[in-house]
Design an enzyme around this catalytic site. Structure first.
Site, mmCIF file in Angstrom:
data_model
loop_
_atom_site.group_PDB
_atom_site.id
_atom_site.type_symbol
_atom_site.label_atom_id
_atom_site.label_comp_id
_atom_site.label_asym_id
_atom_site.label_seq_id
_atom_site.Cartn_x
_atom_site.Cartn_y
_atom_site.Cartn_z
ATOM 1 N N TRP B 108 0.896 -1.203 0.053
ATOM 2 C CA TRP B 108 0.018 -0.112 -0.051
ATOM 3 C C TRP B 108 0.745 1.362 -0.203
ATOM 4 O O TRP B 108 0.692 2.161 -0.724
ATOM 5 C CB TRP B 108 -0.982 -0.040 1.167
ATOM 6 C CG TRP B 108 -2.056 -1.101 1.079
ATOM 7 C CD1 TRP B 108 -2.048 -2.165 1.965
ATOM 8 C CD2 TRP B 108 -3.016 -1.301 -0.035
ATOM 9 N NE1 TRP B 108 -3.279 -2.759 1.403
ATOM 10 C CE2 TRP B 108 -3.662 -2.382 0.253
ATOM 11 C CE3 TRP B 108 -3.396 -0.389 -1.151
ATOM 12 C CZ2 TRP B 108 -4.804 -2.935 -0.567
ATOM 13 C CZ3 TRP B 108 -4.331 -0.977 -1.958
ATOM 14 C CH2 TRP B 108 -4.887 -2.027 -1.730
ATOM 15 N N ASP B 175 -0.874 6.660 6.748
ATOM 16 C CA ASP B 175 -2.103 5.729 6.364
ATOM 17 C C ASP B 175 -2.555 4.700 7.401
ATOM 18 O O ASP B 175 -1.707 3.772 7.671
ATOM 19 C CB ASP B 175 -1.710 5.082 4.890
ATOM 20 C CG ASP B 175 -2.733 3.975 4.666
ATOM 21 O OD1 ASP B 175 -3.853 3.980 5.446
ATOM 22 O OD2 ASP B 175 -2.643 3.325 3.598
ATOM 23 N N LYS B 199 -12.047 -1.102 7.875
ATOM 24 C CA LYS B 199 -11.627 -2.089 8.520
ATOM 25 C C LYS B 199 -12.118 -1.864 10.235
ATOM 26 O O LYS B 199 -12.919 -2.341 10.617
ATOM 27 C CB LYS B 199 -10.071 -1.934 8.536
ATOM 28 C CG LYS B 199 -9.516 -2.727 7.066
ATOM 29 C CD LYS B 199 -8.355 -2.217 6.622
ATOM 30 C CE LYS B 199 -8.465 -2.224 5.226
ATOM 31 N NZ LYS B 199 -8.429 -3.186 4.313
HETATM 32 C C1 PLP Z 1 -3.213 0.146 4.733
HETATM 33 C C2 PLP Z 1 -4.057 0.341 3.575
HETATM 34 N N1 PLP Z 1 -3.822 1.386 2.708
HETATM 35 C C3 PLP Z 1 -4.674 1.354 1.674
HETATM 36 C C4 PLP Z 1 -5.804 0.457 1.447
HETATM 37 C C5 PLP Z 1 -6.569 0.867 0.170
HETATM 38 O O1 PLP Z 1 -7.666 0.940 0.731
HETATM 39 P P1 PLP Z 1 -8.977 1.113 -0.403
HETATM 40 O O2 PLP Z 1 -9.225 -0.012 -0.827
HETATM 41 O O3 PLP Z 1 -10.154 1.719 0.505
HETATM 42 O O4 PLP Z 1 -8.626 2.341 -1.510
HETATM 43 C C6 PLP Z 1 -5.651 -0.610 2.034
HETATM 44 C C7 PLP Z 1 -6.821 -1.581 1.746
HETATM 45 O O5 PLP Z 1 -6.919 -2.736 2.282
HETATM 46 C C8 PLP Z 1 -4.910 -0.798 3.322
HETATM 47 O O6 PLP Z 1 -4.983 -1.715 4.145
HETATM 48 MG MG MG Z 2 1.422 -1.179 3.379
#
Ligand code: PLP
Ligand code: MG
Ligand code: PLP
Ligand code: MG
Ligand code: MG
Ligand code: MG
Lengths: 363, 363
Positions: B108, B175, B199
């Site tokens: 991510w 994040d 989550k």
């Molecule tokens: C740490 C993290 N950041 C970003 C995301 C992306 O999120 P989204 O699917 O809401 O764009 C996720 C998705 O699981 C995640 O776990």
């Molecule tokens: Mg990550």
């Protein structure tokens, strides 16, 4: 109190978020406790599971069927509201040196114009601002070299609606947020259609975008992944975690519309609802529709009363009779009655009876 | 079959969308039929009514309370997923000639880096890609003139977690999608925090963004209205039609957390859940955690088995015992057990019992 004869307790004339079919509320409520007997809530299922894939597939295929889309068009369910599309569209479709043509037909179209100017040149081909957007501009020319022509099919706030698709070779881009799937039209004539779901197709928190594939890949600017329609097409609307529940509610609402007989069937019902309300408004001198007759919206009926005290009184009557969402937008005043697909004819009957009674009382 | 002693039929270890508190499902389901006795569904109420204003107000105030935020920080609920923030953040915070520092700690974070490059310079201060992101990089330097330092507090896919806030004077951007409000920390130390709701805080289709006001207004590029944090702050998260239902579910989940005793209380429970699972994994040679011990995530526990046939067999056992969401991410393989706030300790007990049994059977 004639409304007691009716089975509906609340008459919801909200402009959006707005009424959805009763079956949709029931099914959505159940799915939150137990989605299709899985023992899981629709809110806790993975978006990359077959369970949710079915939902997206049905939402897309039902849209294609209802709109009779050809294979050049893709259907997307994207994060955000229609306001997100105000900038996402020019970001994807308009190069900096190019010109996009826009119709200035109402508050929402005006906001779309503002965002487009961040990405390229904008030519406003016509405006009805001179008369407070109470009519649809006509007789304008669309420059032949425009990247696209953008207009709002139904002006939610002002209560006007375009009853024909403009004749032009320039690709058409339409904000159909407040009348999508309410009336039969050739959806294949559009390069891009968008609509916030929260009026005719579902719950707030998702946009429907229908795009003809040849519209894409023309701009030279780099696009953020999440803003690039092509990425969403390639991922089948599952580029990231989508608004799962909002898409589910769209699917249920689209399924309801299909089972009801599709767009032609709902158009017939919508015509009866709008006909009954406008006939009543025209008949009773106490109520005055604000919009040019030929441009009247079948989705949002706007009217005023010439006496402010009477307006207050009628508003109170509506409230006392279980009606919500009847107050006009703050920029127009008076009343706005939204007659979206899911609003039962019954609710319009109750309202028009109240109008008749009220007019009689005040005569 | 020991699981029959437990009251829960399905054990939902989904990585997101994921389990929410039972009370939240019940309240949300009820609100779709009749929101607080209004006779209206939560899906059909106007977002500019007192009815919904209350929901937004409570969501924001409860977040401030749970995070103990000072008055410099604003809480927003925005359209889109965390992936939307990957570009919205640099768009709002990074000028073209400036540098943002990023930690490359997982899949991510890597995606966030890609989007930031569209807006300015990016310096990747450290990476754990060399070992498949199975540890948290340490001992790196953050350039003092960086516009901000971005990192992922919990790497959902790889199962690593940062257990301390980096010491730096550069504004921190984090994040927290997969561990927000799961553990006590000084949230005031961050310039910007974001998290997809699906989550720990609610349903898919909304982002929580916590931003320190002095982070904003520094970039010179014009921003689309819908992407400008300042516009959303000025409008109190009601700039356009928000994702009404997703925000409602957040509010309910935040309220649940507050009633439970807040972040410290849930941290104690989360510690027990993670402790039980890691202890079991460490005790049983058949299961092998993939992550450096000191960097283990308390939210996503990743492990493999050295024999693929055994993995298949154990996966089938999990399934037969009502467990869902245990399969590892396709990029890692093996198993991933997500232990978000709403997951009951009971579910971990059932899983670890099954592990013990399975190991015994195979010994
Ligand atoms: C740490 C993290 N950041 C970003 C995301 C992306 O999120 P989204 O699917 O809401 O764009 C996720 C998705 O699981 C995640 O776990
Ligand atoms: Mg990550
Ligand atoms: C025609 C039209 N376009 C755009 C919008 C803005 O939609 P959203 O609030 O989803 O951004 C509206 C909202 O009512 C609308 O009626
Ligand atoms: Mg308009
Ligand atoms: Mg009249
Ligand atoms: Mg072991």
């Amino acid at each position: 109190m004639p409304f007691l004869n009716y089975s509906i307790v609340v008459h919801n004339f909200n402009a959006g978020p707005s009424i959805l079919p009763k079956e949709v509320f029931e099914q959505a409520s159940q799915a939150i406790l137990d989605y299709n007997g899985t023992g899981l809530s629709i809110l806790e299922i993975g978006h990359r599971t077959p369970l949710f894939q079915e939902v997206v597939d049905e939402a897309i295929s039902t849209t294609k069927e209802l709109m009779k889309l050809d294979s050049d068009h893709e259907v997307l369910f994207l994060h955000g509201g229609a306001s997100t599309q105000f900038f996402q569209i020019p970001m994807n479709l308009l190069n900096e040196q190019e010109t996009a043509a826009y119709l200035d037909g109402g508050v929402w179209g005006k906001k779309a114009i503002k965002e487009a100017k961040l990405y390229g040149k904008v030519e406003v081909v016509a405006s009805s601002k001179d008369k407070n957007y109470t009519y649809i501009p006509k007789g304008y020319a669309i420059p032949a070299d425009a990247a696209y022509f953008h207009y709002t099919t139904n002006n939610t706030i002002e209560g006007t609606q375009m009853h024909a698709i403009p004749e032009t070779n320039v690709p058409l881009v339409a904000d159909m947020s407040s009348d999508i799937l309410s009336t039969v039209m050739d959806f294949n004539r559009f390069g891009l259609i968008y609509a916030g779901a929260q009026k005719n197709i579902g719950a707030a928190g998702v946009n429907m975008v229908v795009v003809r594939k040849d519209m894409l890949g023309r701009v030279t600017r780099p696009l953020p992944t999440m803003m690039d329609y092509r990425e969403h097409i390639a991922a089948g609307s599952l580029l990231n975690t989508p608004p799962v529940f909002a898409i589910y509610v769209c699917m249920l609402t689209l399924r309801w519309l299909k089972q009801l007989g599709g767009v032609a069937a709902i158009e017939a019902i919508n015509n009866r609802k709008a006909g009954l309300l406008y006939d009543t408004l025209d008949k009773l001198p106490i109520f005055r529709p604000t919009v040019a007759k030929e441009d009247r919206s079948k989705m949002n009926v706007v009217f005023v009363m010439d006496d402010e005290a009477l307006e207050k009184e009628f508003l109170a009557e509506c409230k006392a009779n279980g009606m919500v969402g009847v107050k006009g937008h703050r920029s127009v005043g008076g009343f706005r009655i939204s007659l979206y697909n899911a609003l039962p004819l019954e609710s319009v009957r109750v309202l028009t009876e109240l109008m008749n009674e009220f007019a009689l009382k005040k005569a």
